[in-house]
Design a protein around this motif. Structure first.
Motif, PDB file in Angstrom:
ATOM      1  N   VAL A   1       0.843  -1.206   0.000  1.00 11.79           N
ATOM      2  CA  VAL A   1       0.000   0.000   0.000  1.00 11.79           C
ATOM      3  C   VAL A   1       0.878   1.256   0.000  1.00 11.79           C
TER       4      VAL A   1
ATOM      5  N   PHE B   1       1.006   4.425  -2.723  1.00 15.53           N
ATOM      6  CA  PHE B   1       0.870   5.830  -2.329  1.00 15.53           C
ATOM      7  C   PHE B   1       2.087   6.646  -2.763  1.00 15.53           C
ATOM      8  N   GLN B   2       3.269   6.044  -2.733  1.00 16.59           N
ATOM      9  CA  GLN B   2       4.474   6.744  -3.199  1.00 16.59           C
ATOM     10  C   GLN B   2       4.371   7.068  -4.689  1.00 16.59           C
TER      11      GLN B   2
ATOM     12  N   LEU C   1       1.581   7.581  -6.257  1.00 15.19           N
ATOM     13  CA  LEU C   1       0.601   8.668  -6.341  1.00 15.19           C
ATOM     14  C   LEU C   1       1.237  10.016  -6.002  1.00 15.19           C
ATOM     15  N   ILE C   2       2.126  10.022  -5.007  1.00 16.62           N
ATOM     16  CA  ILE C   2       2.814  11.263  -4.637  1.00 16.62           C
ATOM     17  C   ILE C   2       3.678  11.753  -5.789  1.00 16.62           C
TER      18      ILE C   2
ATOM     19  N   THR D   1       4.317  16.812   1.619  1.00 17.35           N
ATOM     20  CA  THR D   1       3.838  15.543   1.058  1.00 17.35           C
ATOM     21  C   THR D   1       4.919  14.824   0.275  1.00 17.35           C
TER      22      THR D   1
ATOM     23  N   LEU E   1       6.739   6.815   4.164  1.00 17.88           N
ATOM     24  CA  LEU E   1       6.301   5.637   3.401  1.00 17.88           C
ATOM     25  C   LEU E   1       7.502   4.832   2.899  1.00 17.88           C
TER      26      LEU E   1
END
Length: 224
Positions: free
Chosen positions: A11, A15-16, A18-19, A59, A67
């Motif tokens: 997960v 998310f990484q 997406l960043i 972020t 993360l």
């Protein structure tokens, strides 16, 4: 516990990615910094957009770094039993990368705040500070991906040695790792290739970790 960590890391990897995508979109499509303006106008723009820029820095550096720490730990856990030395060496560079990324974000935001405050008294001096801060951030990790490249390269070698990940993913990791190391030469194209490659790598790895953790869970259920 190990299986749970692999799932969380899967997960985290997604998310990484997406960043990375969000950062590319923000600076490519929405961030219109007036590069040709004078110092006063530039700081008027930065002052107006300080909150959003600070959130973006938080972020893409600090959250990303947290993360990344999870992912480094999970991959070390995955590799250490059959490739202890390579896994430990890779994890060392991974943790260093975590520190550099998080430090970059904190320096970027503190530097932004200090430069904006100084600009009210001396815009030219504030611009000199802002350029210095950006140079430090770029040197630590914003435009130099050597440490991250070493982490990927060592992970790829270890994974290929013990078949811990799909071979195609490992070879791709090898390629992106080499590109990251080559960013020691200040060419923007290398940084862009590394960044775009990382998006693919994080998504690919995230899916693999989630699928393997689910497969392991199903196996354990059948054995009970």
């Amino acid at each position: 516990m190990v299986n749970h960590l692999q799932k969380i890391a899967g997960v985290a990897a997604l998310f990484q990615a997406l960043i990375y995508i969000a950062a590319f979109a923000f600076f490519g499509a929405f961030w219109a910094f007036p590069t040709d303006a004078d110092a006063t106008e530039k700081f008027a723009f930065l002052t107006h957009h300080q909150t959003i820029l600070s959130l973006v820095n938080l972020t893409m550096y600090v959250v990303f770094g947290v993360l990344l720490a999870v992912l480094v730990l999970a991959l070390h856990q995955r590799l250490k039993s059959k490739a202890p030395v390579l896994s430990q060496l890779a994890a060392t560079f991974g943790i260093i990368w975590v520190g550099l990324v998080i430090a970059s974000g904190m320096i970027a935001n503190i530097g932004l705040a200090v430069a904006i405050t100084l600009s009210a008294k001396d815009a030219e001096q504030a611009m000199t500070l802002w350029i210095t801060v950006n140079t430090i951030v770029e040197g630590l990790g914003g435009g130099n991906e050597v440490v991250g490249g070493l982490w990927l390269l060592l992970l790829a070698i270890a994974a290929l040695k013990i078949n811990a990940l799909p071979k195609l993913l490992s070879y791709f990791s090898l390629f992106i790792g080499v590109v990251g190391i080559l960013t020691i030469y200040p060419a923007e194209v290398l940084t862009e290739i590394f960044g775009l490659g990382q998006i693919v790598w994080f998504v690919w790895l995230g899916v693999i970790l989630l699928m393997s953790s689910q497969a392991e869970l199903n196996k354990n259920v059948k054995e009970q």
